[in-house]
Write an enzyme that holds these catalytic residues in place. Structure first.
Site, mmCIF file in Angstrom:
data_model
loop_
_atom_site.group_PDB
_atom_site.id
_atom_site.type_symbol
_atom_site.label_atom_id
_atom_site.label_comp_id
_atom_site.label_asym_id
_atom_site.label_seq_id
_atom_site.Cartn_x
_atom_site.Cartn_y
_atom_site.Cartn_z
ATOM 1 C CG ASP A 48 -20.334 -8.937 -6.617
ATOM 2 O OD1 ASP A 48 -20.122 -9.087 -7.834
ATOM 3 O OD2 ASP A 48 -21.481 -8.978 -6.110
ATOM 4 C CG ASP A 69 -23.907 -1.715 -1.853
ATOM 5 O OD1 ASP A 69 -24.878 -2.481 -1.889
ATOM 6 O OD2 ASP A 69 -23.742 -0.749 -2.639
ATOM 7 C CB ILE A 70 -19.660 0.407 -5.119
ATOM 8 C CG1 ILE A 70 -20.973 0.341 -5.912
ATOM 9 C CG2 ILE A 70 -18.707 -0.690 -5.541
ATOM 10 C CD1 ILE A 70 -20.829 0.824 -7.336
ATOM 11 C CG PHE A 106 -18.010 -5.547 -14.536
ATOM 12 C CD1 PHE A 106 -18.332 -5.756 -15.870
ATOM 13 C CD2 PHE A 106 -16.687 -5.696 -14.141
ATOM 14 C CE1 PHE A 106 -17.361 -6.102 -16.793
ATOM 15 C CE2 PHE A 106 -15.704 -6.033 -15.056
ATOM 16 C CZ PHE A 106 -16.051 -6.243 -16.383
ATOM 17 C CB ALA A 107 -20.912 -2.967 -8.894
ATOM 18 C CB SER A 140 -27.570 -5.363 -15.750
ATOM 19 O OG SER A 140 -27.630 -6.687 -15.286
ATOM 20 C CE1 TYR A 167 -28.127 -2.039 -17.349
ATOM 21 C CE2 TYR A 167 -28.776 -2.407 -19.622
ATOM 22 C CZ TYR A 167 -27.856 -2.538 -18.618
ATOM 23 O OH TYR A 167 -26.655 -3.147 -18.864
ATOM 24 C CB ILE A 226 -40.548 -16.755 -30.183
ATOM 25 C CG1 ILE A 226 -39.703 -18.012 -30.379
ATOM 26 C CG2 ILE A 226 -40.110 -15.629 -31.110
ATOM 27 C CD1 ILE A 226 -39.803 -18.613 -31.783
#
Ligand code: UFG
Length: 329
Positions: free
Chosen positions: A31, A50-51, A72-73, A76, A140, A206
């Site tokens: 991560d 870092d990937i 997951f990286a 998002s 995204y 809201i």
């Protein structure tokens, strides 16, 4: 052999690490800690990096015998992706390209992937099935869908087997409150509501009460983060046994409106939680509800937290114990 978890210091990644460790798996976490928290990694071997850094990845693959990757990286946030699309192409698609190339070069052929309901865009029918049209309405969802496709083509060419898990609205925290949700800044509904209950905000805004739903507010399918974590382990087991690529929705199959979520949080916290209506947030579909029948029948997944009150109660326990998130640890 070990399971490499990218983004294992993030919200869903860290809960999945707990689930893997509970099943006796050997876990390696990478991560970059840009949004993740070192304190969220409760076990396994951790590397900060870092990937997209191929040398870093090569060193991790060289040190450990990796059987499979749970990926997951990623960046998002839907709204941020609209403002900074190129960051999303870079952090999600290009970084995953580096990861997959490293996997292929090191002979690792199994990946479980953190995908999203945002791959569908505005749904044509409810509940949403995996076979429905995918037409994302933001970068995204677009980059996550492109990643899914990159994995499928990599199966065709290199035999990389992937399971993409399309989550609906992840919520809740580990029942012991040892780890939980902590984004900075926070943009998700349930943690923001609970910040009101903690006295950190005056009211919950809201985003629109003029949607074509019963009370006019958006309906979402909230799924507990430990149920998501369990689905990753089941997906890994499925790859081990069947070695076939596939895609699954993960949700409870029940929708709750924003107003219903606020009301349930009032019951859980015993706090009045004032609300105010603000304009719609761009890009929010009115209703998102998953059909997770495929995950239930093929993976044998059975969500344990299918009651919104319990889901919110686990989040409340975490927020009460850690009002400043991981800064309290
Ligand atoms: N909402 C509010 N007020 C807030 C925050 C949210 O009214 O302060 C509403 C939103 O408009 C939405 C609902 O609460 O209707 C849930 O919003 P979240 O931001 O918690 O979650 P989203 O449904 O927007 O996003 C989630 C995931 C994304 C994923 C998306 C799939 O967080 O990663 O579902 O559509 F892409």
């Amino acid at each position: 052999m070990a399971i490499l978890v990218t983004g294992g210091a993030g919200y869903i990644g860290s809960h999945t690490v707990v689930e893997l460790l509970n099943h006796g798996e050997e876990v390696v976490v990478v991560d970059n800690l840009r949004t993740g928290h070192k304190q969220a990694v409760t076990g396994g071997t951790f590397y900060q990096g870092d990937i997209s850094d191929r040398k870093f990845l090569d060193s991790v693959f060289a040190k450990h015998e990796i059987e499979a990757v749970i990926h997951f990286a990623a960046s998002s946030l839907v709204g941020e992706s609209v403002q900074k699309p190129l960051d999303y192409y870079e952090n999600n698609l290009i970084a995953s390209h580096a990861l997959v190339s490293a996997m292929i070069d090191h002979g690792v052929k199994k990946i479980v992937f953190s995908s999203t309901a945002a791959t569908y865009g505005e749904p044509k029918s409810i509940p949403i099935l995996e076979s429905d049209v995918t037409s994302p309405t933001n970068p995204y969802g677009e980059t996550k869908l492109a990643m899914e496709k990159m994995f499928r083509w990599s199966d065709n060419a290199y035999g990389l087997k992937s399971i993409s898990l399309r989550y609906f609205n992840a919520a809740g925290a580990h029942p012991d409150a040892m780890i939980g949700e902590d984004h900075n800044p926070e943009s998700h509904l349930i943690p923001i509501i609970l910040q009101v209950a903690l006295g950190q905000r005056e009211a919950i805004g809201i985003f629109g009460d003029d949607y074509p739903t019963e009370d006019g507010t958006c309906i979402r399918d909230y799924i507990h983060v430990m149920d998501l974590a369990n689905a990753h382990w089941l997906a890994l087991e499925h790859l081990r046994k069947n070695n076939t690529s596939d895609v699954f929705n993960l949700g409870n199959g029940t929708g709750f409106s924003v107003k219903q979520v606020i009301e349930t949080a009032r019951q859980v916290t015993d706090h009045p939680i004032p609300e105010k209506v603000s304009p719609r947030r761009a890009g929010d579909p009115a209703v998102l509800i998953a059909s997770s029948e495929k995950a239930q029948s093929v993976l044998g997944w059975k969500p344990q937290y299918n009651d919104l009150k319990t889901i919110i109660a686990t989040a409340w326990k975490w927020h009460q114990a850690n009002p400043k998130g991981y800064n309290d640890k």
